[in-house]
Design an enzyme around this catalytic site. Structure first.
Site, PDB file in Angstrom:
ATOM      1  N   ASP A   1       0.824  -1.209   0.000  1.00  0.00           N
ATOM      2  CA  ASP A   1       0.000   0.000   0.000  1.00  0.00           C
ATOM      3  C   ASP A   1       0.861   1.264   0.000  1.00  0.00           C
ATOM      4  O   ASP A   1       1.985   1.253   0.505  1.00  0.00           O
ATOM      5  CB  ASP A   1      -0.907  -0.026   1.246  1.00  0.00           C
ATOM      6  CG  ASP A   1      -2.019   1.012   1.156  1.00  0.00           C
ATOM      7  OD1 ASP A   1      -2.385   1.411   0.031  1.00  0.00           O
ATOM      8  OD2 ASP A   1      -2.513   1.433   2.218  1.00  0.00           O
TER       9      ASP A   1
ATOM     10  N   GLY B   1      -0.069   5.553  -4.339  1.00  0.00           N
ATOM     11  CA  GLY B   1      -0.683   6.834  -4.717  1.00  0.00           C
ATOM     12  C   GLY B   1      -0.106   7.981  -3.913  1.00  0.00           C
ATOM     13  O   GLY B   1       0.284   9.016  -4.474  1.00  0.00           O
ATOM     14  N   ARG B   2       0.001   7.787  -2.599  1.00  0.00           N
ATOM     15  CA  ARG B   2       0.530   8.871  -1.746  1.00  0.00           C
ATOM     16  C   ARG B   2       1.995   9.151  -2.055  1.00  0.00           C
ATOM     17  O   ARG B   2       2.442  10.290  -2.067  1.00  0.00           O
ATOM     18  CB  ARG B   2       0.353   8.500  -0.266  1.00  0.00           C
ATOM     19  CG  ARG B   2      -1.047   8.781   0.251  1.00  0.00           C
ATOM     20  CD  ARG B   2      -1.298   8.095   1.557  1.00  0.00           C
ATOM     21  NE  ARG B   2      -1.446   6.655   1.364  1.00  0.00           N
ATOM     22  CZ  ARG B   2      -1.329   5.756   2.331  1.00  0.00           C
ATOM     23  NH1 ARG B   2      -1.016   6.142   3.541  1.00  0.00           N
ATOM     24  NH2 ARG B   2      -1.518   4.482   2.069  1.00  0.00           N
ATOM     25  N   TRP B   3       2.730   8.059  -2.332  1.00  0.00           N
ATOM     26  CA  TRP B   3       4.157   8.218  -2.668  1.00  0.00           C
ATOM     27  C   TRP B   3       4.299   9.119  -3.897  1.00  0.00           C
ATOM     28  O   TRP B   3       5.134  10.024  -3.941  1.00  0.00           O
ATOM     29  CB  TRP B   3       4.771   6.843  -2.936  1.00  0.00           C
ATOM     30  CG  TRP B   3       6.216   6.875  -3.302  1.00  0.00           C
ATOM     31  CD1 TRP B   3       7.283   6.900  -2.451  1.00  0.00           C
ATOM     32  CD2 TRP B   3       6.752   6.901  -4.637  1.00  0.00           C
ATOM     33  NE1 TRP B   3       8.454   6.937  -3.168  1.00  0.00           N
ATOM     34  CE2 TRP B   3       8.160   6.938  -4.516  1.00  0.00           C
ATOM     35  CE3 TRP B   3       6.198   6.893  -5.913  1.00  0.00           C
ATOM     36  CZ2 TRP B   3       9.013   6.962  -5.618  1.00  0.00           C
ATOM     37  CZ3 TRP B   3       7.043   6.926  -7.017  1.00  0.00           C
ATOM     38  CH2 TRP B   3       8.422   6.953  -6.862  1.00  0.00           C
TER      39      TRP B   3
ATOM     40  N   ARG C   1      -0.937   9.300  -9.789  1.00  0.00           N
ATOM     41  CA  ARG C   1      -1.004   8.033  -9.048  1.00  0.00           C
ATOM     42  C   ARG C   1      -0.455   6.862  -9.871  1.00  0.00           C
ATOM     43  O   ARG C   1       0.184   5.952  -9.354  1.00  0.00           O
ATOM     44  CB  ARG C   1      -2.460   7.730  -8.654  1.00  0.00           C
ATOM     45  CG  ARG C   1      -3.034   8.696  -7.628  1.00  0.00           C
ATOM     46  CD  ARG C   1      -4.481   8.333  -7.308  1.00  0.00           C
ATOM     47  NE  ARG C   1      -4.583   6.994  -6.746  1.00  0.00           N
ATOM     48  CZ  ARG C   1      -4.358   6.681  -5.475  1.00  0.00           C
ATOM     49  NH1 ARG C   1      -4.068   7.636  -4.617  1.00  0.00           N
ATOM     50  NH2 ARG C   1      -4.470   5.443  -5.055  1.00  0.00           N
TER      51      ARG C   1
ATOM     52  N   SER D   1      -7.281  -5.319  -4.900  1.00  0.00           N
ATOM     53  CA  SER D   1      -8.393  -5.898  -4.151  1.00  0.00           C
ATOM     54  C   SER D   1      -9.666  -5.798  -4.986  1.00  0.00           C
ATOM     55  O   SER D   1      -9.749  -4.983  -5.919  1.00  0.00           O
ATOM     56  CB  SER D   1      -8.586  -5.163  -2.825  1.00  0.00           C
ATOM     57  OG  SER D   1      -9.165  -3.889  -3.033  1.00  0.00           O
TER      58      SER D   1
ATOM     59  N   ASN E   1     -10.809  -2.365  -4.969  1.00  0.00           N
ATOM     60  CA  ASN E   1     -10.034  -1.402  -5.773  1.00  0.00           C
ATOM     61  C   ASN E   1     -10.634  -1.187  -7.157  1.00  0.00           C
ATOM     62  O   ASN E   1     -10.400  -0.169  -7.793  1.00  0.00           O
ATOM     63  CB  ASN E   1      -8.579  -1.864  -5.950  1.00  0.00           C
ATOM     64  CG  ASN E   1      -7.747  -1.801  -4.691  1.00  0.00           C
ATOM     65  OD1 ASN E   1      -6.808  -2.566  -4.520  1.00  0.00           O
ATOM     66  ND2 ASN E   1      -8.061  -0.876  -3.789  1.00  0.00           N
TER      67      ASN E   1
ATOM     68  N   ARG F   1       2.470  -4.899   5.972  1.00  0.00           N
ATOM     69  CA  ARG F   1       1.716  -3.870   5.265  1.00  0.00           C
ATOM     70  C   ARG F   1       2.513  -2.580   5.267  1.00  0.00           C
ATOM     71  O   ARG F   1       2.910  -2.093   6.332  1.00  0.00           O
ATOM     72  CB  ARG F   1       0.348  -3.613   5.904  1.00  0.00           C
ATOM     73  CG  ARG F   1      -0.418  -2.522   5.133  1.00  0.00           C
ATOM     74  CD  ARG F   1      -1.839  -2.308   5.580  1.00  0.00           C
ATOM     75  NE  ARG F   1      -2.493  -1.375   4.661  1.00  0.00           N
ATOM     76  CZ  ARG F   1      -3.767  -1.435   4.291  1.00  0.00           C
ATOM     77  NH1 ARG F   1      -4.549  -2.363   4.766  1.00  0.00           N
ATOM     78  NH2 ARG F   1      -4.264  -0.545   3.445  1.00  0.00           N
TER      79      ARG F   1
ATOM     80  N   SER G   1      -7.683  -4.752   5.300  1.00  0.00           N
ATOM     81  CA  SER G   1      -8.368  -4.407   4.042  1.00  0.00           C
ATOM     82  C   SER G   1      -8.763  -5.647   3.223  1.00  0.00           C
ATOM     83  O   SER G   1      -8.446  -5.752   2.037  1.00  0.00           O
ATOM     84  CB  SER G   1      -7.513  -3.462   3.190  1.00  0.00           C
ATOM     85  OG  SER G   1      -7.221  -2.286   3.903  1.00  0.00           O
TER      86      SER G   1
ATOM     87  N   GLU H   1       1.907 -13.323  12.030  1.00  0.00           N
ATOM     88  CA  GLU H   1       2.479 -12.154  12.701  1.00  0.00           C
ATOM     89  C   GLU H   1       2.289 -10.955  11.778  1.00  0.00           C
ATOM     90  O   GLU H   1       2.501 -11.060  10.569  1.00  0.00           O
ATOM     91  CB  GLU H   1       3.982 -12.373  12.964  1.00  0.00           C
ATOM     92  CG  GLU H   1       4.274 -13.497  13.929  1.00  0.00           C
ATOM     93  CD  GLU H   1       3.731 -13.223  15.331  1.00  0.00           C
ATOM     94  OE1 GLU H   1       3.699 -12.047  15.748  1.00  0.00           O
ATOM     95  OE2 GLU H   1       3.334 -14.194  16.011  1.00  0.00           O
TER      96      GLU H   1
HETATM   97  C1  IPE Z   1      -5.163  -2.570   0.099  1.00  0.00           C
HETATM   98  O1  IPE Z   1      -4.926  -1.221  -0.058  1.00  0.00           O
HETATM   99  C2  IPE Z   1      -5.170  -3.247  -1.238  1.00  0.00           C
HETATM  100  C3  IPE Z   1      -3.875  -3.386  -1.889  1.00  0.00           C
HETATM  101  C4  IPE Z   1      -2.735  -2.990  -1.416  1.00  0.00           C
HETATM  102  C5  IPE Z   1      -3.904  -4.042  -3.183  1.00  0.00           C
HETATM  103  P1  IPE Z   1      -6.123  -0.150  -0.145  1.00  0.00           P
HETATM  104  O2  IPE Z   1      -5.488   1.170  -0.375  1.00  0.00           O
HETATM  105  O3  IPE Z   1      -7.124  -0.600  -1.130  1.00  0.00           O
HETATM  106  O4  IPE Z   1      -6.759  -0.246   1.307  1.00  0.00           O
HETATM  107  P2  IPE Z   1      -7.647   0.807   2.092  1.00  0.00           P
HETATM  108  O5  IPE Z   1      -8.663   1.350   1.142  1.00  0.00           O
HETATM  109  O6  IPE Z   1      -6.725   1.892   2.568  1.00  0.00           O
HETATM  110  O7  IPE Z   1      -8.226   0.041   3.237  1.00  0.00           O
HETATM  111  C1  IPE Z   2      -1.733   0.317  -3.268  1.00  0.00           C
HETATM  112  O1  IPE Z   2      -1.504   1.673  -3.330  1.00  0.00           O
HETATM  113  C2  IPE Z   2      -1.905  -0.304  -4.625  1.00  0.00           C
HETATM  114  C3  IPE Z   2      -3.295  -0.611  -4.964  1.00  0.00           C
HETATM  115  C4  IPE Z   2      -4.285  -0.586  -4.124  1.00  0.00           C
HETATM  116  C5  IPE Z   2      -3.578  -0.994  -6.338  1.00  0.00           C
HETATM  117  P1  IPE Z   2      -2.685   2.719  -3.271  1.00  0.00           P
HETATM  118  O2  IPE Z   2      -3.127   3.013  -4.655  1.00  0.00           O
HETATM  119  O3  IPE Z   2      -3.759   2.294  -2.352  1.00  0.00           O
HETATM  120  O4  IPE Z   2      -1.928   3.975  -2.675  1.00  0.00           O
HETATM  121  P2  IPE Z   2      -2.473   4.967  -1.556  1.00  0.00           P
HETATM  122  O5  IPE Z   2      -2.868   4.146  -0.384  1.00  0.00           O
HETATM  123  O6  IPE Z   2      -3.627   5.694  -2.173  1.00  0.00           O
HETATM  124  O7  IPE Z   2      -1.302   5.851  -1.289  1.00  0.00           O
HETATM  125 MG    MG Z   3      -4.071   2.510  -0.354  1.00  0.00          MG
END
Ligand code: IPE
Ligand code: IPE
Ligand code: MG
Length: 231
Positions: free
Chosen positions: A15, A18-20, A28, A60, A63, A176, A184, A195
């Site tokens: 995870d 996007g924020r990175w 993103r 997921s 997603n 995570r 999630s 763990e």
């Molecule tokens: C979990 O991340 C799914 C994956 C890393 C593929 P999300 O970004 O979807 O989880 P939430 O929405 O923060 O719970």
């Molecule tokens: C995880 O990164 C990858 C997927 C869920 C596909 P995110 O896309 O959830 O990134 P953040 O959490 O928005 O930074």
């Molecule tokens: Mg995420």
């Protein structure tokens, strides 16, 4: 790395892509691209360290409700990953197994996934499970329905075998990245005694050293499985 107790199976919730990217004023999609690159690096390192099974949460079920533009970008990355980057995957020398309902993916991607699974099926250095359109609740419901349709009661063993991860030992360690403290919808049944390790690093910046630190942390833990501590 010091002498340590190695997990057999590590699962990653990758995870923070996007924020990175956002922090770097990039779209993103760029974060996802760098996330895939890091996946190669971190999985290879895990296998180099002697981990036998690695599972990654790539997409997921939930997603898929993201804006179409982002979902299409993710599909394009899968297209490259299972198509053009095939050789790079094979270099890892591990069997690739995709977990989740891939029937929602464009047909060309489904085909290349099946091809990659087939072409790596003889590789024995390790097993890499890639979860795509995976949701643990959906997986559990499918397994329950399968049991009902067979008209059988289940026990822990037979139920596990009805899950999409059937036959694969449960993860010893779930890592995570991205700073969130939740699962999630990932491996809810399988994680009963895993763990958990949470890293504040975003996935594209999670390094080999960060992986080693997580494993060292795991190694120092006392897994009791509900029992009393051995003297
Ligand atoms: C979990 O991340 C799914 C994956 C890393 C593929 P999300 O970004 O979807 O989880 P939430 O929405 O923060 O719970
Ligand atoms: C995880 O990164 C990858 C997927 C869920 C596909 P995110 O896309 O959830 O990134 P953040 O959490 O928005 O930074
Ligand atoms: Mg995420």
């Amino acid at each position: 790395m010091k002498r340590i107790k190695l997990p057999v199976h590590i699962a990653f919730i990758m995870d923070g892509n996007g924020r990175w990217a956002k922090r770097r004023f990039r779209p993103r999609g760029y974060g996802h691209k760098m996330g895939v690159q890091n996946m190669f690096k971190i999985c290879s390192h895990a296998f180099d360290l002697g981990v036998r099974i690695v599972t990654v949460y790539a997409l997921s079920t939930e997603n898929l409700s993201r804006p179409k533009e982002e979902v299409d970008e993710l599909f394009d990355l899968f297209r490259t990953f299972f198509g053009k980057k095939k050789d790079k995957m094979q270099e890892m020398g591990v069997k690739i197994n995709v977990v989740g309902d891939i029937t929602v993916l464009p047909p060309d991607i489904q085909e290349s996934i099946l091809e990659m699974m087939d072409e790596t099926s003889h590789l024995v250095r390790g097993l890499l499970n890639i979860c795509i359109n995976y949701g643990s609740r959906q997986e559990i419901i499918r397994a329950v329905n399968a049991a009902v349709s067979y008209g059988r009661f289940v026990d822990e063993q037979s139920f596990s075998s009805l899950l999409e991860t059937g036959g694969i030992p449960d993860p010893d360690l779930i890592i995570r990245t991205g700073g969130e403290l939740r699962l999630s919808n990932f491996l809810l049944y399988q994680a009963a005694y895993s763990e958990l390790y949470f890293s504040g690093k975003m996935w594209p910046e999670f390094s080999k050293r960060d992986l080693e630190k997580a494993i060292e942390n795991y190694s120092a833990r006392d897994r009791r499985f509900g029992n009393v501590q051995e003297e």
